[in-house]
Design a protein around this motif. Structure first.
Motif, PDB file in Angstrom:
ATOM      1  N   GLY A 285       0.961  -1.219  -0.109  1.00  0.00           N
ATOM      2  CA  GLY A 285      -0.151   0.143  -0.004  1.00  0.00           C
ATOM      3  C   GLY A 285       0.966   1.266  -0.026  1.00  0.00           C
ATOM      4  O   GLY A 285       1.359   1.823   1.120  1.00  0.00           O
ATOM      5  N   TYR A 286       1.136   1.914  -1.390  1.00  0.00           N
ATOM      6  CA  TYR A 286       1.981   2.971  -1.372  1.00  0.00           C
ATOM      7  C   TYR A 286       1.487   4.208  -1.602  1.00  0.00           C
ATOM      8  O   TYR A 286       2.403   5.198  -1.643  1.00  0.00           O
ATOM      9  N   ASP A 287       0.230   4.505  -1.780  1.00  0.00           N
ATOM     10  CA  ASP A 287      -0.455   5.867  -1.797  1.00  0.00           C
ATOM     11  C   ASP A 287      -0.708   6.193  -0.604  1.00  0.00           C
ATOM     12  O   ASP A 287      -1.667   5.138  -0.116  1.00  0.00           O
ATOM     13  N   LEU A 288      -0.223   7.318   0.154  1.00  0.00           N
ATOM     14  CA  LEU A 288      -0.450   7.198   1.608  1.00  0.00           C
ATOM     15  C   LEU A 288      -1.908   7.465   1.912  1.00  0.00           C
ATOM     16  O   LEU A 288      -2.396   6.961   2.986  1.00  0.00           O
ATOM     17  N   ASN A 289      -2.645   8.168   0.932  1.00  0.00           N
ATOM     18  CA  ASN A 289      -3.887   8.529   1.145  1.00  0.00           C
ATOM     19  C   ASN A 289      -4.912   7.148   1.153  1.00  0.00           C
ATOM     20  O   ASN A 289      -5.870   7.056   1.955  1.00  0.00           O
ATOM     21  N   ALA A 290      -4.579   6.477   0.120  1.00  0.00           N
ATOM     22  CA  ALA A 290      -5.303   5.289  -0.178  1.00  0.00           C
ATOM     23  C   ALA A 290      -4.887   4.292   0.991  1.00  0.00           C
ATOM     24  O   ALA A 290      -5.766   3.476   1.133  1.00  0.00           O
ATOM     25  N   LEU A 291      -3.922   4.024   1.459  1.00  0.00           N
ATOM     26  CA  LEU A 291      -3.503   3.307   2.332  1.00  0.00           C
ATOM     27  C   LEU A 291      -4.212   3.619   3.484  1.00  0.00           C
ATOM     28  O   LEU A 291      -4.739   2.701   4.203  1.00  0.00           O
ATOM     29  N   ALA A 292      -4.221   4.769   4.203  1.00  0.00           N
ATOM     30  CA  ALA A 292      -4.704   5.119   5.372  1.00  0.00           C
ATOM     31  C   ALA A 292      -6.291   5.058   5.270  1.00  0.00           C
ATOM     32  O   ALA A 292      -6.946   4.374   6.233  1.00  0.00           O
ATOM     33  N   GLN A 293      -6.906   5.468   4.155  1.00  0.00           N
ATOM     34  CA  GLN A 293      -8.512   5.085   3.910  1.00  0.00           C
ATOM     35  C   GLN A 293      -8.508   3.872   4.024  1.00  0.00           C
ATOM     36  O   GLN A 293      -9.759   3.282   4.686  1.00  0.00           O
ATOM     37  N   ALA A 294      -8.121   2.917   3.124  1.00  0.00           N
ATOM     38  CA  ALA A 294      -8.479   1.451   3.014  1.00  0.00           C
ATOM     39  C   ALA A 294      -8.176   0.758   4.252  1.00  0.00           C
ATOM     40  O   ALA A 294      -9.210  -0.006   4.820  1.00  0.00           O
ATOM     41  N   ALA A 295      -6.961   0.885   4.661  1.00  0.00           N
ATOM     42  CA  ALA A 295      -6.674   0.164   5.784  1.00  0.00           C
ATOM     43  C   ALA A 295      -7.522   0.312   7.237  1.00  0.00           C
ATOM     44  O   ALA A 295      -7.878  -0.380   8.004  1.00  0.00           O
ATOM     45  N   THR A 296      -7.813   1.844   7.269  1.00  0.00           N
ATOM     46  CA  THR A 296      -9.043   2.213   8.453  1.00  0.00           C
ATOM     47  C   THR A 296     -10.050   1.424   8.214  1.00  0.00           C
ATOM     48  O   THR A 296     -10.534   1.094   9.145  1.00  0.00           O
ATOM     49  N   ALA A 297     -10.659   1.592   7.065  1.00  0.00           N
ATOM     50  CA  ALA A 297     -11.775   0.931   6.735  1.00  0.00           C
ATOM     51  C   ALA A 297     -11.825  -0.687   7.038  1.00  0.00           C
ATOM     52  O   ALA A 297     -12.792  -1.163   7.454  1.00  0.00           O
ATOM     53  N   HIS A 298     -10.748  -1.121   6.497  1.00  0.00           N
ATOM     54  CA  HIS A 298     -10.719  -2.642   7.059  1.00  0.00           C
ATOM     55  C   HIS A 298     -10.557  -2.914   8.621  1.00  0.00           C
ATOM     56  O   HIS A 298     -11.321  -3.774   9.225  1.00  0.00           O
ATOM     57  N   VAL A 299      -9.918  -2.028   9.261  1.00  0.00           N
ATOM     58  CA  VAL A 299      -9.722  -2.216  10.649  1.00  0.00           C
ATOM     59  C   VAL A 299     -11.261  -2.013  11.236  1.00  0.00           C
ATOM     60  O   VAL A 299     -11.621  -2.518  12.305  1.00  0.00           O
ATOM     61  N   LYS A 300     -12.051  -1.084  10.743  1.00  0.00           N
ATOM     62  CA  LYS A 300     -13.322  -0.761  11.311  1.00  0.00           C
ATOM     63  C   LYS A 300     -14.278  -1.789  11.188  1.00  0.00           C
ATOM     64  O   LYS A 300     -15.117  -2.371  11.901  1.00  0.00           O
ATOM     65  N   VAL A 301     -13.761  -2.530   9.987  1.00  0.00           N
ATOM     66  CA  VAL A 301     -14.736  -3.859   9.980  1.00  0.00           C
ATOM     67  C   VAL A 301     -14.557  -4.909  11.200  1.00  0.00           C
ATOM     68  O   VAL A 301     -15.478  -5.448  11.511  1.00  0.00           O
ATOM     69  N   LEU A 302     -13.352  -4.903  11.336  1.00  0.00           N
ATOM     70  CA  LEU A 302     -12.703  -5.705  12.210  1.00  0.00           C
ATOM     71  C   LEU A 302     -13.288  -5.340  13.640  1.00  0.00           C
ATOM     72  O   LEU A 302     -13.930  -6.052  14.559  1.00  0.00           O
ATOM     73  N   GLN A 303     -13.304  -4.317  13.954  1.00  0.00           N
ATOM     74  CA  GLN A 303     -13.949  -3.754  15.280  1.00  0.00           C
ATOM     75  C   GLN A 303     -15.445  -4.058  15.198  1.00  0.00           C
ATOM     76  O   GLN A 303     -15.981  -4.463  16.463  1.00  0.00           O
ATOM     77  N   GLU A 304     -16.064  -3.726  14.275  1.00  0.00           N
ATOM     78  CA  GLU A 304     -17.419  -3.974  14.184  1.00  0.00           C
ATOM     79  C   GLU A 304     -17.879  -5.463  14.544  1.00  0.00           C
ATOM     80  O   GLU A 304     -18.953  -5.992  15.249  1.00  0.00           O
ATOM     81  N   ARG A 305     -17.020  -6.371  13.913  1.00  0.00           N
ATOM     82  CA  ARG A 305     -17.282  -7.701  14.275  1.00  0.00           C
ATOM     83  C   ARG A 305     -17.004  -8.235  15.623  1.00  0.00           C
ATOM     84  O   ARG A 305     -17.639  -9.209  16.137  1.00  0.00           O
ATOM     85  N   GLU A 306     -16.138  -7.458  16.273  1.00  0.00           N
ATOM     86  CA  GLU A 306     -15.914  -7.695  17.957  1.00  0.00           C
ATOM     87  C   GLU A 306     -17.077  -7.451  18.559  1.00  0.00           C
ATOM     88  O   GLU A 306     -17.353  -7.807  19.651  1.00  0.00           O
ATOM     89  N   LYS A 307     -17.718  -6.397  18.103  1.00  0.00           N
ATOM     90  CA  LYS A 307     -19.083  -5.918  18.946  1.00  0.00           C
ATOM     91  C   LYS A 307     -20.328  -6.831  18.781  1.00  0.00           C
ATOM     92  O   LYS A 307     -21.383  -6.492  19.453  1.00  0.00           O
ATOM     93  N   ARG A 308     -20.265  -7.758  17.774  1.00  0.00           N
ATOM     94  CA  ARG A 308     -21.404  -8.463  17.452  1.00  0.00           C
ATOM     95  C   ARG A 308     -21.660  -9.679  18.393  1.00  0.00           C
ATOM     96  O   ARG A 308     -20.757 -10.174  19.376  1.00  0.00           O
TER      97      ARG A 308
END
Length: 308
Positions: A285-308
Motif C-alpha cells: 500500500g504505497y499511496d499514503l491517502n489510499a493506504l490510510a483510508q482503505a486500511a482504516t476501513a478494514h480495521v473498522k470492519v474488524l471492530q464491528e465484528r468484535e461488537k457483535r
C-alpha cells in the motif's frame, strides 16, 4: 475488542529517498487509526530465532545479520534495503504477527498488525520486494507448532503475488495459502498451476485494469469455496492495500468499498469456521491517502465484528 499491534521500530527502518516502502506509510496509517480509540493497543515483541527458524534456515538469519550496515543504508537486492535498525524492525514485524496469533487464540476476536517492513515476498533464503522475513508464514507456523492447530488459512489480497509465503509454506499441508494478485505483474509468480506440494496453494490472478467487481466474482467463485472446504481454525490475512486504484505500483482499480466488502466476507467465513478468529498483517500500500483510508476501513470492519 480488536487488538492493534505496533512497534516504534517500524519508524527506524530507513529506505532511500523516493522509495515506495517508506517510514511515511506507518506514520500516515497510525494517524488515520488514532481516532479509533476503542482499539486495544499492544507493542509487538521481537520474534525469537526459534520462531523464525520454523520457516527460514539459520543461514538466512546469519546473512541478514551480516548485511546490517553500521551507518547509512545498504542495498540487498533490486528493491530491498537495510539501515542499521532494519533487522530489529523486521523482528518486531514478525513478532507482532506472532503476538497477534497468541492474543486471538487466547482471547478470541481479531487483531491488526501495523508494522513494517512487510514480509510476503521474503523467501527461505532470499530477501525480495522490500521484505526481509516471512511475517505471516512465521505466524502460521507458530499457530500450528506452538498452539497445536491443524488447519490455518492465509488469504493474501495484496496486489502482488505472495511468492515468499508460498515458498515458505509450499510443503506445509496444514496451511491453505490463497493469493489474489494482478497478473502479469512483478514478481511474475502466482500462476494457477502453482498448487503446493499438497494442493495447499490457490493462486487467483486478476487482469490489469480490472475492478472490484472482477475481484468479487473471483472470490465468490474460487476463494470462498476453497476456504469453506478447508474449514480453517484460524484465518490470517496478508493485508496489502496496493490493489487500490490510486496506488502507483500496479494497475488494479479497487476502491475502499471493495476492501470493506472483502473484509466483511472473510470475517463471515471466520465466524462460521474459526470462532471469528482473524489475524490481519499489513503488507503493501504505497499511496499514503489510499493506504490510510482503505486500511482504516478494514480495521473498522474488524471492530464491528468484535461488537457483535
Amino acid at each position: 475488542m480488536t487488538v492493534l499491534i505496533t512497534h516504534p521500530a517500524s519508524l527506524n527502518h530507513v529506505t532511500p529517498d523516493g522509495h515506495p516502502e517508506r517510514i511515511a506509510r506507518i506514520e500516515a496509517l497510525m494517524r488515520a487509526l488514532e481516532p479509533l480509540n476503542t482499539l486495544d493497543r499492544i507493542e509487538a515483541p521481537a520474534a525469537t530465532d526459534e520462531a523464525l527458524l520454523r520457516v527460514h534456515p539459520q543461514s538466512h538469519l546469519d546473512a541478514l545479520t551480516a548485511a546490517i550496515p553500521s551507518t547509512g543504508i545498504a542495498q540487498l537486492d533490486a528493491d530491498t534495503w537495510m539501515s542499521p535498525d532494519s533487522l530489529t524492525a523486521a523482528r518486531h514485524a514478525a513478532g507482532g504477527a506472532i503476538a497477534a496469533v497468541d492474543t486471538v487464540l487466547a482471547n478470541g476476536g481479531n487483531a491488526f498488525v501495523a508494522t513494517r517492513p512487510p514480509g510476503h515476498h521474503a523467501e527461505k533464503t532470499r530477501t525480495m520486494g522490500f521484505c526481509l522475513l516471512g511475517n505471516v508464514a512465521v505466524a502460521a507456523k507458530h499457530a500450528l507448532d506452538v498452539h497445536g492447530l491443524t488447519r490455518v488459512a492465509i488469504v493474501d489480497f495484496d496486489v502482488h503475488h505472495g511468492n515468499g509465503t508460498q515458498d515458505l509454506l509450499w510443503d506445509e499441508e496444514r496451511v491453505l495459502f490463497i493469493s489474489s494478485h494482478q497478473s502479469p505483474l512483478w514478481p511474475g509468480t502466482g500462476k494457477p498451476s502453482e498448487r503446493g506440494a499438497h494442493g495447499n496453494v490457490l493462486n487467483v490472478p486478476l487482469p490489469p485494469e480490472s475492478d472490484g467487481e472482477t475481484m468479487r466474482q473471483a472470490y465468490e467463485n474460487k476463494v470462498f469455496p476453497a476456504l469453506e472446504a478447508f474449514a480453517p481454525e484460524l484465518l490470517i490475512i496478508s493485508a496489502g492495500f496496493d490493489a487500490h486504484a490510486d496506488d502507483p505500483l500496479a494497475q488494479l482499480n479497487w476502491n475502499t468499498a471493495d476492501f470493506v466488502w472483502l473484509t466483511q466476507a472473510l470475517c463471515d467465513i471466520a465466524e462460521r469456521y474459526c470462532l471469528g478468529r482473524v489475524v490481519s498483517v499489513l503488507e503493501g500500500g504505497y499511496d499514503l491517502n489510499a493506504l490510510a483510508q482503505a486500511a482504516t476501513a478494514h480495521v473498522k470492519v474488524l471492530q464491528e465484528r468484535e461488537k457483535r
